[in-house]
Motif scaffolding. Sequence first.
Motif, short mmCIF file in Angstrom:
data_model
loop_
_atom_site.label_atom_id
_atom_site.label_comp_id
_atom_site.label_asym_id
_atom_site.label_seq_id
_atom_site.Cartn_x
_atom_site.Cartn_y
_atom_site.Cartn_z
N LEU A 146 -80.27 -7.69 47.02
CA LEU A 146 -81.33 -8.58 46.54
C LEU A 146 -80.79 -9.99 46.34
O LEU A 146 -81.44 -10.97 46.72
CB LEU A 146 -81.88 -8.04 45.22
CG LEU A 146 -82.94 -8.89 44.52
CD1 LEU A 146 -84.16 -9.05 45.41
CD2 LEU A 146 -83.32 -8.28 43.18
N PHE A 147 -79.59 -10.12 45.78
CA PHE A 147 -78.96 -11.42 45.62
C PHE A 147 -78.84 -12.12 46.98
O PHE A 147 -79.12 -13.31 47.10
CB PHE A 147 -77.58 -11.28 45.00
CG PHE A 147 -77.58 -11.04 43.51
CD1 PHE A 147 -78.76 -10.82 42.81
CD2 PHE A 147 -76.38 -11.01 42.81
CE1 PHE A 147 -78.75 -10.60 41.45
CE2 PHE A 147 -76.37 -10.80 41.44
CZ PHE A 147 -77.56 -10.59 40.76
N ARG A 148 -78.41 -11.39 47.98
CA ARG A 148 -78.25 -11.97 49.32
C ARG A 148 -79.57 -12.50 49.87
O ARG A 148 -79.64 -13.60 50.42
CB ARG A 148 -77.67 -10.94 50.29
CG ARG A 148 -76.22 -10.54 50.01
CD ARG A 148 -75.62 -9.83 51.21
NE ARG A 148 -74.30 -9.30 50.91
CZ ARG A 148 -74.04 -8.02 50.67
NH1 ARG A 148 -75.02 -7.13 50.70
NH2 ARG A 148 -72.81 -7.62 50.41
N SER A 149 -80.63 -11.70 49.72
CA SER A 149 -81.93 -12.12 50.26
C SER A 149 -82.49 -13.31 49.50
O SER A 149 -83.09 -14.22 50.10
CB SER A 149 -82.92 -10.95 50.23
OG SER A 149 -83.17 -10.52 48.92
N LEU A 150 -82.29 -13.36 48.18
CA LEU A 150 -82.77 -14.50 47.40
C LEU A 150 -82.01 -15.77 47.77
O LEU A 150 -82.59 -16.85 47.89
CB LEU A 150 -82.63 -14.21 45.90
CG LEU A 150 -83.60 -13.18 45.32
CD1 LEU A 150 -83.24 -12.85 43.87
CD2 LEU A 150 -85.04 -13.66 45.40
N LYS A 151 -80.70 -15.65 47.94
CA LYS A 151 -79.90 -16.81 48.35
C LYS A 151 -80.35 -17.32 49.71
O LYS A 151 -80.37 -18.53 49.95
CB LYS A 151 -78.42 -16.44 48.41
CG LYS A 151 -77.71 -16.46 47.08
CD LYS A 151 -76.24 -16.13 47.23
CE LYS A 151 -75.54 -17.16 48.12
NZ LYS A 151 -74.10 -16.89 48.25
N ALA A 152 -80.71 -16.41 50.62
CA ALA A 152 -81.18 -16.81 51.95
C ALA A 152 -82.46 -17.63 51.86
O ALA A 152 -82.75 -18.44 52.76
CB ALA A 152 -81.40 -15.58 52.82
N GLU A 153 -83.21 -17.46 50.77
CA GLU A 153 -84.43 -18.24 50.53
C GLU A 153 -84.16 -19.45 49.64
O GLU A 153 -85.09 -20.10 49.16
CB GLU A 153 -85.50 -17.35 49.88
CG GLU A 153 -85.92 -16.16 50.72
CD GLU A 153 -86.85 -15.23 49.97
OE1 GLU A 153 -87.38 -15.63 48.91
OE2 GLU A 153 -87.05 -14.10 50.44
N ASN A 154 -82.89 -19.75 49.40
CA ASN A 154 -82.45 -20.87 48.55
C ASN A 154 -82.88 -20.71 47.09
O ASN A 154 -83.06 -21.69 46.38
CB ASN A 154 -82.96 -22.21 49.10
CG ASN A 154 -82.08 -23.37 48.67
OD1 ASN A 154 -80.86 -23.25 48.60
ND2 ASN A 154 -82.68 -24.51 48.38
N LYS A 155 -83.04 -19.46 46.66
CA LYS A 155 -83.30 -19.19 45.25
C LYS A 155 -81.98 -19.22 44.48
O LYS A 155 -80.91 -19.03 45.04
CB LYS A 155 -83.95 -17.82 45.08
CG LYS A 155 -85.15 -17.56 45.97
CD LYS A 155 -86.37 -18.33 45.55
CE LYS A 155 -87.60 -17.87 46.34
NZ LYS A 155 -88.81 -18.57 45.93
N THR A 156 -82.08 -19.43 43.17
CA THR A 156 -80.90 -19.51 42.32
C THR A 156 -80.93 -18.38 41.30
O THR A 156 -81.97 -18.08 40.71
CB THR A 156 -80.86 -20.86 41.58
OG1 THR A 156 -81.00 -21.92 42.53
CG2 THR A 156 -79.56 -21.03 40.81
N ILE A 157 -79.77 -17.73 41.09
CA ILE A 157 -79.68 -16.60 40.17
C ILE A 157 -78.60 -16.88 39.13
O ILE A 157 -77.46 -17.17 39.48
CB ILE A 157 -79.32 -15.30 40.91
CG1 ILE A 157 -80.34 -15.02 42.02
CG2 ILE A 157 -79.24 -14.13 39.96
CD1 ILE A 157 -79.73 -14.49 43.27
N VAL A 158 -78.98 -16.82 37.86
CA VAL A 158 -78.03 -16.92 36.75
C VAL A 158 -78.01 -15.56 36.07
O VAL A 158 -79.05 -15.06 35.65
CB VAL A 158 -78.44 -18.01 35.75
CG1 VAL A 158 -77.45 -18.07 34.59
CG2 VAL A 158 -78.51 -19.37 36.43
N CYS A 159 -76.83 -14.97 35.96
CA CYS A 159 -76.74 -13.57 35.57
C CYS A 159 -75.62 -13.35 34.57
O CYS A 159 -74.46 -13.66 34.85
CB CYS A 159 -76.48 -12.77 36.85
SG CYS A 159 -76.32 -11.02 36.64
N VAL A 160 -75.94 -12.83 33.37
CA VAL A 160 -74.90 -12.40 32.44
C VAL A 160 -74.20 -11.19 33.05
O VAL A 160 -74.84 -10.23 33.47
CB VAL A 160 -75.50 -12.03 31.07
CG1 VAL A 160 -74.43 -11.39 30.18
CG2 VAL A 160 -76.07 -13.26 30.39
N HIS A 161 -72.87 -11.27 33.12
CA HIS A 161 -72.10 -10.23 33.80
C HIS A 161 -70.85 -9.92 32.98
O HIS A 161 -70.25 -10.81 32.38
CB HIS A 161 -71.70 -10.73 35.20
CG HIS A 161 -71.16 -9.67 36.10
ND1 HIS A 161 -71.91 -8.58 36.50
CD2 HIS A 161 -69.94 -9.52 36.69
CE1 HIS A 161 -71.19 -7.82 37.30
NE2 HIS A 161 -69.99 -8.35 37.42
#
Length: 263
Positions: free
Chosen positions: A183-198
């Motif tokens: 899912l991260f890969r597909s969102l990045k391909a759409e230029n979306k940004t993900i901030v994630c507590v890890h």
Amino acid sequence: MKTIQNSPLIVSQLSMRYHYKPVLTDVSFQIPEGKTIAVVGPNGAGKSTLLKGIMGLEPTMSGEVQFFGQPLEQKRLAVAYVPQREESDWDFPINVMDVVLMGRHGQLKFWQRPSAQDVLIAEQALEQVSMLDFKDRQINQLSGGQQQRVFLARALAQKASLYLMDEPFSGVDVTTEKAIIELFRSLKAENKTIVCVHHDLNTVGEYFDWVILVNARLIAAGPANEVLTPENLNKTYGGRLSLLNEMTEKLYRSNIDRVHDDG
């Protein structure tokens, strides 16, 4: 603080407290667009509190937060928040499709019901996380990993540009972990940004482009290969983490290999 053009999220001098005890002090950072960004630090460092403060879910003492250059009220539809799974009441009688359709409510007037287009978007979101076959299942009948994927589908249905996720990898099965990475890969391909507590230092460099190190204050923020240094990790964890020595050894060996390759 270095200026990043078109930053989806700018946090300036944010301070928060819990029961009169300071939790975060004077935190400032900007993030780039179209990247996966991990918020990392020890237990009790204020990581989840930071996300809640950014989203206005917990009161702040001071500071300012901007989304795409504007306050949250102006950009709420562009920002999706995925809380920790433990924070939800899974005994509430609701099925998977209804949960995911909640991601469309911001697009509707208060008297409107979801349209056929909204249902299609929700189904597409479930398909992205391999949960479409469960759309009529009661949410409390799912495993923890499946519930997490439904949460992610609800955020996807919102069609946001920035996703804030609080420990989506926590306690999930291998199938769900792989689904989140894809899912991260597909969102990045759409230029979306993900901030994630890890919380897993062993995977942070593999799963994320940028890292924000936090322990009651900002330790460092930037590209993962620049921020994940032994010095920064020691400042963040204070040598209290058993994985720290292992992580430091990995960083040392990768630097040695890079020197040999360059030579």
